[in-house]
Motif scaffolding. Structure first.
Motif, PDB file in Angstrom:
ATOM      1  N   MET A   1       0.845  -1.199   0.000  1.00 47.57           N
ATOM      2  CA  MET A   1       0.000   0.000   0.000  1.00 47.57           C
ATOM      3  C   MET A   1       0.882   1.250   0.000  1.00 47.57           C
ATOM      4  SD  MET A   1      -2.926   1.111   2.735  1.00 47.57           S
ATOM      5  CE  MET A   1      -3.835   2.640   2.523  1.00 47.57           C
ATOM      6  N   ARG A   2       0.642   2.153  -0.947  1.00 49.32           N
ATOM      7  CA  ARG A   2       1.452   3.352  -1.043  1.00 49.32           C
ATOM      8  C   ARG A   2       1.135   4.343   0.079  1.00 49.32           C
ATOM      9  NH1 ARG A   2       2.588   5.488  -7.156  1.00 49.32           N
ATOM     10  NH2 ARG A   2       3.839   3.714  -7.837  1.00 49.32           N
ATOM     11  N   ILE A   3       2.174   5.034   0.507  1.00 48.63           N
ATOM     12  CA  ILE A   3       2.009   6.042   1.553  1.00 48.63           C
ATOM     13  C   ILE A   3       1.179   7.199   1.016  1.00 48.63           C
ATOM     14  CG2 ILE A   3       3.246   7.569   3.132  1.00 48.63           C
ATOM     15  CD1 ILE A   3       3.671   4.530   3.564  1.00 48.63           C
ATOM     16  N   ARG A   4       0.246   7.669   1.815  1.00 46.05           N
ATOM     17  CA  ARG A   4      -0.642   8.750   1.376  1.00 46.05           C
ATOM     18  C   ARG A   4       0.128  10.064   1.254  1.00 46.05           C
ATOM     19  NH1 ARG A   4      -5.881   8.689   5.103  1.00 46.05           N
ATOM     20  NH2 ARG A   4      -6.395  10.386   3.668  1.00 46.05           N
ATOM     21  N   LEU A   5      -0.326  10.910   0.336  1.00 52.40           N
ATOM     22  CA  LEU A   5       0.404  12.136   0.004  1.00 52.40           C
ATOM     23  C   LEU A   5       0.424  13.156   1.142  1.00 52.40           C
ATOM     24  CD1 LEU A   5      -0.604  12.767  -3.721  1.00 52.40           C
ATOM     25  CD2 LEU A   5       1.647  12.159  -2.821  1.00 52.40           C
ATOM     26  N   PHE A   6      -0.524  13.067   2.084  1.00 52.74           N
ATOM     27  CA  PHE A   6      -0.502  14.059   3.155  1.00 52.74           C
ATOM     28  C   PHE A   6       0.767  13.930   4.000  1.00 52.74           C
ATOM     29  CE2 PHE A   6      -2.343  10.682   5.809  1.00 52.74           C
ATOM     30  CZ  PHE A   6      -1.755  10.931   7.047  1.00 52.74           C
ATOM     31  N   TRP A   7       1.400  12.743   3.957  1.00 49.62           N
ATOM     32  CA  TRP A   7       2.668  12.591   4.665  1.00 49.62           C
ATOM     33  C   TRP A   7       3.749  13.460   4.045  1.00 49.62           C
ATOM     34  CZ3 TRP A   7       3.652  10.794   9.281  1.00 49.62           C
ATOM     35  CH2 TRP A   7       2.747   9.920   9.883  1.00 49.62           C
ATOM     36  N   LEU A   8       3.669  13.707   2.751  1.00 41.22           N
ATOM     37  CA  LEU A   8       4.642  14.587   2.111  1.00 41.22           C
ATOM     38  C   LEU A   8       4.542  15.990   2.689  1.00 41.22           C
ATOM     39  CD1 LEU A   8       6.779  15.273   0.007  1.00 41.22           C
ATOM     40  CD2 LEU A   8       4.943  15.553  -1.679  1.00 41.22           C
ATOM     41  N   ALA A   9       3.327  16.465   2.908  1.00 42.79           N
ATOM     42  CA  ALA A   9       3.149  17.791   3.508  1.00 42.79           C
ATOM     43  C   ALA A   9       3.756  17.838   4.909  1.00 42.79           C
ATOM     44  CB  ALA A   9       1.665  18.154   3.554  1.00 42.79           C
ATOM     45  N   ILE A  10       3.597  16.743   5.662  1.00 40.31           N
ATOM     46  CA  ILE A  10       4.181  16.694   7.005  1.00 40.31           C
ATOM     47  C   ILE A  10       5.699  16.743   6.937  1.00 40.31           C
ATOM     48  CG2 ILE A  10       4.492  15.208   9.035  1.00 40.31           C
ATOM     49  CD1 ILE A  10       1.620  14.211   8.582  1.00 40.31           C
ATOM     50  N   GLN A 105       7.589   4.940  -4.902  1.00 39.97           N
ATOM     51  CA  GLN A 105       7.703   4.058  -6.060  1.00 39.97           C
ATOM     52  C   GLN A 105       8.283   2.702  -5.674  1.00 39.97           C
ATOM     53  OE1 GLN A 105       6.745   4.595  -9.208  1.00 39.97           O
ATOM     54  NE2 GLN A 105       7.612   2.727 -10.090  1.00 39.97           N
ATOM     55  N   MET A 106       9.203   2.714  -4.703  1.00 36.50           N
ATOM     56  CA  MET A 106       9.824   1.468  -4.236  1.00 36.50           C
ATOM     57  C   MET A 106       8.887   0.657  -3.349  1.00 36.50           C
ATOM     58  SD  MET A 106      13.039   1.328  -5.406  1.00 36.50           S
ATOM     59  CE  MET A 106      13.897   0.251  -4.259  1.00 36.50           C
ATOM     60  N   GLY A 107       7.813   1.280  -2.866  1.00 32.31           N
ATOM     61  CA  GLY A 107       6.841   0.561  -2.056  1.00 32.31           C
ATOM     62  C   GLY A 107       7.237   0.378  -0.602  1.00 32.31           C
ATOM     63  N   PHE A 108       8.094   1.261  -0.073  1.00 32.38           N
ATOM     64  CA  PHE A 108       8.532   1.131   1.311  1.00 32.38           C
ATOM     65  C   PHE A 108       7.403   1.468   2.285  1.00 32.38           C
ATOM     66  CE2 PHE A 108      12.943   2.289  -0.397  1.00 32.38           C
ATOM     67  CZ  PHE A 108      13.298   0.959  -0.536  1.00 32.38           C
ATOM     68  N   GLU A 109       7.467   0.885   3.470  1.00 35.59           N
ATOM     69  CA  GLU A 109       6.505   1.187   4.528  1.00 35.59           C
ATOM     70  C   GLU A 109       6.800   2.543   5.150  1.00 35.59           C
ATOM     71  OE1 GLU A 109       5.607  -2.093   7.307  1.00 35.59           O
ATOM     72  OE2 GLU A 109       7.055  -3.244   6.141  1.00 35.59           O
TER      73      GLU A 109
END
Length: 393
Positions: A1-10, A105-109
């Protein structure tokens, strides 16, 4: 499951906060009293572009690294350090975005995103703290360009390399070596697998454009006097290593300071799993390239090795991606002392001996051996704990 984009804002918010904190609390180098630092050469480039110096008086190889000083000169606020800091902030934020996209893209947790960005933002030789201390630098775009290079490879958007390669070469000549190595590997991979993953004509064109960029810059911005050249420099440092074998110990310790026991755990994991994996191969090749740069490309091993962060950290994450969360926390705790969170980097103009003690390549032998012993113990503890950690539900 890809990390949600709101984490980028954080992560971007934390980056801005950390950048401003260290900008206001970390005193920069007193360049005039520390003539050995590269920032003095980049100062001449900046002064040339803003019109304060009529002649281009810059030695090799710094004369060819024009991108960042030119960008800083376009701001021309009257405060050179502030101009560089604005450019540094831009490339810091752009690097976070690119690394987020790469790791997604790598699918990391998520745990790997947190660990990776914490190490990048708060390690003393990372993207923020070292460059708050040494703001007149050209290094920061490397994080962005390396992450973009990996994204280009993973997404097979190789045509973008025709833009990235010459542009990045104008920032630092080391990017040319990366493109040459990628081309050589691409030829070998295509022959081995017969799948045609790498478009060799595009890669060769990227090398050619990088060479054109390099020689064009050298023509219009020549050095004060001819340098030894990149190959001669590498051979010189190789000779010095042979003549002074303790440099190998310093190099190993510099690796440990830059990336902690995780680097050696990843190395062991790789050695125990023999399989052909294109993604893994690319990460390993670029990781080994930057580790080699650490001992062959200059005296400041720790900084040079750390500049391979997008390659090395992504490779570590890929090799250790199945590690248990508790084991990762133990690994983080064992690595925490290396970050020097409780101190600010000392000014070598006034505290040279103290400054040298931070760097295994310059520190006295007793400090280097202390790091070496701690590195061995920390790696052993991390390995043992990972071996005995219970399986997560």
């Amino acid at each position: 499951m890809r990390i949600r984009l709101f984490w980028l804002a954080i992560f971007l918010s934390i980056t801005v906060a950390a950048f401003l904190f260290y900008k206001n609390t970390q005193a920069p180098i007193t360049y005039g009293l520390a003539p050995a630092f590269d920032g003095n050469d980049y100062t001449h480039i900046y002064h040339y572009f803003v019109g304060l110096e009529e002649n281009y008086q810059v030695p090799f190889p710094f004369n060819g690294r024009i991108l960042v000083p030119w960008l800083a000169a376009q701001i021309d606020s009257g405060d050179m350090i502030q101009d560089f800091q604005w450019v540094n902030l831009f490339f810091t934020l752009a690097s976070i975005i690119a690394l987020f996209a790469l790791w997604r893209q790598m699918g990391f947790e998520l745990k790997w995103f947190i660990a990776g960005f914490f190490w990048l933002l708060f390690h003393w030789t990372g993207i923020i703290r070292l460059n708050a201390f040494d703001p007149v630098t050209v290094d920061l775009p490397l994080y962005l360009f390396q992450a973009l290079l990996l994204l280009i490879i993973l997404k097979r958007k190789f045509v973008w390399l025709l833009i990235l390669a010459p542009f990045a070469t104008a920032q630092k000549e080391s990017f040319l070596a990366l493109v040459v190595i990628l081309t050589a590997y691409g030829i070998w991979h295509n022959r081995k697998t017969e799948e045609g993953y790498y478009p060799i004509p595009i890669l060769i064109s990227a090398v050619a454009l990088s060479l054109i960029a390099k020689f064009s810059i050298a023509h219009y911005f020549p050095p004060i006097e001819e340098g030894k050249g990149a190959i001669i420099t590498l051979l010189y440092h190789a000779k010095e290593t042979i003549l002074h074998p303790f440099e190998i110990v310093r190099w190993l310790v510099a690796m440990f300071v830059a990336f902690g026991p995780a680097l050696f755990l990843a190395g062991r994991k790789y050695a125990l799993t023999n399989r052909y994996d294109n993604k893994r191969n690319v990460l390993l090749i670029f990781t080994l390239t930057y580790l080699a740069f650490g001992i062959l490309a200059g005296g400041d091993m720790t900084r040079i090795i750390y500049l391979g962060f997008p390659f090395i950290t992504t490779w570590i994450m890929y090799e250790l991606r199945e590690i248990k969360t508790k084991s990762l926390l133990i690994l983080g705790l064992l690595s925490l002392p290396l970050m020097m969170l409780h101190q600010h980097i000392p000014d070598p103009a006034f505290q040279m001996e103290l400054w040298e003690s931070w760097y295994p390549e310059f520190a006295n032998i007793s400090i280097v051996l202390m790091y070496l012993v701690y590195g061995g113990i920390a790696t052993l503890i991390a390995y043992r704990f990972n071996q005995t950690a219970p399986t997560e539900l």
